[in-house]
Design an enzyme around this catalytic site. Structure first.
Site, PDB file in Angstrom:
ATOM      1  N   HIS A   1       1.593   4.778  -2.779  1.00  0.00           N
ATOM      2  CA  HIS A   1       1.972   5.978  -2.661  1.00  0.00           C
ATOM      3  C   HIS A   1       3.186   6.343  -3.060  1.00  0.00           C
ATOM      4  O   HIS A   1       3.660   7.474  -3.664  1.00  0.00           O
ATOM      5  CB  HIS A   1       1.795   6.081  -1.262  1.00  0.00           C
ATOM      6  CG  HIS A   1       0.175   6.353  -0.524  1.00  0.00           C
ATOM      7  ND1 HIS A   1      -0.643   6.932  -1.374  1.00  0.00           N
ATOM      8  CD2 HIS A   1      -0.123   5.788   0.492  1.00  0.00           C
ATOM      9  CE1 HIS A   1      -1.766   6.854  -0.494  1.00  0.00           C
ATOM     10  NE2 HIS A   1      -1.636   6.137   0.384  1.00  0.00           N
TER      11      HIS A   1
ATOM     12  N   HIS B   1       0.932  -1.299  -0.004  1.00  0.00           N
ATOM     13  CA  HIS B   1      -0.039   0.062  -0.010  1.00  0.00           C
ATOM     14  C   HIS B   1       0.916   1.416   0.074  1.00  0.00           C
ATOM     15  O   HIS B   1       0.741   2.314  -0.952  1.00  0.00           O
ATOM     16  CB  HIS B   1      -0.927  -0.150   1.229  1.00  0.00           C
ATOM     17  CG  HIS B   1      -1.886   1.094   1.275  1.00  0.00           C
ATOM     18  ND1 HIS B   1      -3.283   1.215   0.745  1.00  0.00           N
ATOM     19  CD2 HIS B   1      -1.652   2.358   1.675  1.00  0.00           C
ATOM     20  CE1 HIS B   1      -3.822   2.360   1.165  1.00  0.00           C
ATOM     21  NE2 HIS B   1      -2.838   3.164   1.685  1.00  0.00           N
ATOM     22  N   GLU B   2       1.900   1.436   1.015  1.00  0.00           N
ATOM     23  CA  GLU B   2       2.666   2.652   1.274  1.00  0.00           C
ATOM     24  C   GLU B   2       3.574   2.526  -0.215  1.00  0.00           C
ATOM     25  O   GLU B   2       3.844   3.625  -0.614  1.00  0.00           O
ATOM     26  CB  GLU B   2       3.381   2.643   2.317  1.00  0.00           C
ATOM     27  CG  GLU B   2       2.592   2.423   3.597  1.00  0.00           C
ATOM     28  CD  GLU B   2       1.576   3.482   3.705  1.00  0.00           C
ATOM     29  OE1 GLU B   2       1.771   4.704   2.922  1.00  0.00           O
ATOM     30  OE2 GLU B   2       0.629   3.460   4.479  1.00  0.00           O
TER      31      GLU B   2
ATOM     32  N   GLU C   1      -4.556   7.818  -2.952  1.00  0.00           N
ATOM     33  CA  GLU C   1      -5.117   6.602  -2.392  1.00  0.00           C
ATOM     34  C   GLU C   1      -5.517   5.753  -3.777  1.00  0.00           C
ATOM     35  O   GLU C   1      -5.288   4.329  -3.430  1.00  0.00           O
ATOM     36  CB  GLU C   1      -6.381   6.907  -1.628  1.00  0.00           C
ATOM     37  CG  GLU C   1      -6.724   5.665  -0.572  1.00  0.00           C
ATOM     38  CD  GLU C   1      -5.772   5.758   0.395  1.00  0.00           C
ATOM     39  OE1 GLU C   1      -5.078   6.739   0.647  1.00  0.00           O
ATOM     40  OE2 GLU C   1      -5.778   4.808   1.073  1.00  0.00           O
TER      41      GLU C   1
END
Lengths: 504, 504
Positions: free
Chosen positions: A271, A267-268, A297
């Site tokens: 980003h 997830h990170e 997101e």
């Protein structure tokens, strides 16, 4: 004439560059505070933060800034594209900050920090009444700010626009309405299905160091550039872009649930790919950043869900995971593993929710915020309404307000209008995926081969490189040829969960 | 009247606090750059450094600063002690920076950064001629600066005063003369002694992680406060005090020579204890720092040599070291170990020198610098003079200028007058030790028990807490009742090395 403008333009860009330098220093200080800064130095470090933030705030609202805005706005034709957009960002910031009387702003900042600490205690004690007066004050002040700032259509639009420029109540009512209407029955049919997934094997001991090594492998596969980043450990995972050459990721290791680190890192990492691939031409301007919370997101959720929870991804990486683990998956087939990591179960806590139920958590918050800022709801009624909605949409009921209306930090900091971005990002991701597979029809195969670079490159070409040069809805339109469309997410969820739960 | 002064005093202190905040941010950025900042972000980070440094420089030489200095200096009686000393520091800085014409200063800064990169290449190629024009220019400009700044007695005094306020050529000629006169024969008698120490066992493989654990144990023993610090790994060890609550240490691990990490950590730990124990009253002023390079070095060298290389220290810690190591010391007695880590051998490279020969490396540099700034030497003659002195004092001769006159980075950055601090620190340490044992007559026993806290507390009471409130030579006088006296170091070295080499 034009020469004079060029000179002012240069001065303005230097001025902005300086503000960005302060912000970069602040970014590093925040990263450091969360990754191991010694406790006893924190108080003095806060002073430093205060000084630098004040510098940035003062520069953003100074007379000098005002005169740049005035002079350059009337000479727009002579400016570079980057200057024009930078000017717009600065003007937006200037207006936001200047329209609030200084005294009220100060009162608000003090209220914020007080409210956050009261909220922390109230949450621990599950005592909504303790937090209520602060929340009431925050809502009241924010309503006053909306009057200062002005609004178009719905008052809540002004708040939404701060996080997701261009997205309005009208848009959200439609897409969230659709989502809710379709997801709620799917959630119910899964709850009532007799399919019970085996998941015990997920929770065996997986040493931290090995989780880290696996996480690093996956980041590498994603195309995360380690010459422009690093992976550290924190209590709450995050990614921070100090500049495109320095975008750091953190993750959290739970030795009894490897999913925390693996999906957190992916997830990170999503980003981080965004921030690493913003055009270096934008360095030193406020455009060198993700264009909105929602688009940001979309990148993290795309990688987490459409890559990391994809069957093809584990076809490639399950053996690797087994290598790093201590045997917990030896007796588990790929299919069973895949279904286990995609288990869906209605729950009370947003940040622990699965892919399917997550949007419902967001929709509840959206409906409540909208009601508050349109005077249809009062703060005192929130616990009751919260619990009713959870029961209605998710079929679960909080036992206390700590696991209910008090669970999130956002409201205590006055962040109203922020929640919708999470679900927007998810819808964007699904819609972008649909566009992507037209260019990359072999998407599944690429993922199965661990060849994720074409995916990253596609995002860089269509989204990353622009930074804030394009607005979120313009990006969506340009890339997908459509307005925001909830159906892509709905279709994806139906297909995926019918498959995982072998429905029908 | 006094009320007005109070107001200006407060404004001045706020102004200074802001400068210190920038410096703290810069300190963190430098620490980060050396402990793992991603490479690709460095260029943009340098921009940030440039902006913040410029802020500090501008504030230190602004009209506002000038008016604080003027107004407050004429009202000294009404000021607090801290303000008075802060004012002196600011005035010193103001004068240093203001007296140089802006154009020349700019030229100098450009020359510095150019010279450093040329030096790096010249050192690698052992090509003094390549570096010579840059060094000549640096010396010439520095000479001009000395004219601007003014000087008392010897011209070189002005440079010395920047690093060690109050220490002059007159002082150094005397103490360095004594040192040289006494140490040279001791070094020679060791070289000629038939005592050959067994040291092979020092160089066996000692895993990095274990070295780290042992280093942490020793830091703890020293009284290093981990709530106000942390230990990281870097290519060159250092300690940095961001504020007294955040003083970070780094070390270097050589898996084939554990001494690098152990003595490096102890050395930097000594610096760190100083910074951790400066009075918190001084936070936000330039006084919240070590009082001089030499006093700082007295702390690091005290811990490195008078604690870390002390027989009693290993009586306490040798078993612990054995536990962390992989058996390399199992057949080695404590006595043999002690002698091995105290081996003395004349060598070419300063930073690899042992306790006994180290001061001679410094004296050579001192004599050369003094000659340069008194027009007794020319840059073109340095290689020859360097080699002659090494042969004369240490009995070794560089094979090329890379291991000779080009070995240190200092001159390429224009840091003339800095070297003497290293040897001064060593003399201070020996003299301080002599004073300390009057209060702590059981010093050896404390070290043997690993009870190092009384030593730290003694230093805190006599040195640390004052920060820059007291000048180095005042500290020495107040604590020892004497002026600088080289005999303490000479006596210590004679006693120690007679013992290690069983001379006479």
């Amino acid at each position: 004439m034009s020469e004079a403008v060029k000179l002012v333009e240069k001065e303005f860009l230097d001025y902005v560059k300086k503000m960005e330098a302060y912000k970069e220093a602040l970014g590093l200080i925040y990263w450091d505070l969360r990754t191991g800064a010694p406790k006893q130095g924190v108080e003095q470090r806060s002073e430093v933060i205060g000084m630098l933030s004040t510098d940035v705030f003062k520069m953003s609202t100074s007379e000098e800034m005002e005169s740049y805005i005035t002079e350059l706005s009337s000479n727009e034709l002579n400016l570079s594209e980057i200057t024009k957009k930078t000017l717009l960002e600065c003007k937006k910031e200037y207006d936001l900050n200047k329209k609030i009387p200084a005294e009220e702003y100060k009162e608000y900042v003090i209220l914020q920090s007080k409210a956050e600490s009261v909220w922390e205690e109230a949450k621990a004690k599950s005592d909504f009444e303790m937090f209520r007066p602060y929340l009431e004050k925050l809502v009241a002040m924010t309503k006053r700010f909306i009057q200062y700032w002005g609004f178009e259509g719905n008052k809540y639009n002004t708040l939404l626009d701060m996080y997701e420029p261009g997205v309005t109540v009208e848009v959200l009512d439609q897409v969230f309405g659709q989502l809710r209407e379709k997801i709620v029955p799917l959630v119910h049919s899964i709850s009532q299905s007799d399919q019970k997934l085996e998941t015990n094997f997920l929770f065996e001991r997986f040493p931290k160091e090995k989780q880290r090594e696996f996480s690093l492998e996956i980041l590498k596969q994603m195309g995360y550039n380690f010459n422009a980043g690093r992976l550290d450990e924190t209590v709450h995972p995050f990614a921070t872009g100090l500049n495109p050459g320095d975008v750091r990721v953190t993750t959290k290791y739970d030795e009894n649930d490897f999913r925390t680190a693996v999906f957190g890192t992916i997830h990170e990492g999503g980003h981080a790919l965004y921030e690493q691939n913003i055009s270096t031409d934008l360095i030193g301007t406020p455009l060198c950043d993700g264009t909105s919370m929602g688009i940001h997101e979309s990148q993290s959720l795309f990688y987490e869900n459409f890559v990391g929870r994809h069957y093809s991804f584990w076809k490639k990486n399950y053996d690797l995971l087994k290598e790093y683990s201590e045997g917990q998956f030896d007796q588990v087939s790929l299919d069973d593993f895949y279904r286990a990591i995609n288990e869906s179960k209605p729950s009370l806590i947003r940040i622990e929710a699965d892919e399917l139920t997550y949007p419902l958590h967001i929709i509840i918050r959206y409906e409540i915020e909208k009601g508050l800022f349109n005077d249809e709801l009062e703060v005192k009624d929130l616990p009751k309404i919260w619990n009713e909605k959870y029961e209605q949409y998710l079929g679960v009921k909080p036992e206390n307000d700590g696991q209910g209306v008090l669970q999130d930090v956002h409201w205590s900091g006055g962040s109203f209008g922020y929640f919708p971005s999470y679900a927007l990002g998810y819808m964007y991701a699904a819609q972008l995926k649909n566009a992507m597979i037209k260019d990359l029809p072999n998407y599944d195969q690429l993922v199965e081969e661990g060849n994720l670079l074409p995916i990253k490159e596609w995002f860089t070409d269509h989204i990353h490189k622009y930074g804030k040069m394009k607005k979120p809805l313009d990006i969506l339109k340009d890339v997908t040829g459509e307005e925001l469309n909830a159906n892509y997410l709905i279709d994806y969820l139906y297909e995926k969960y019918s498959n995982v739960y072998q429905l029908k």
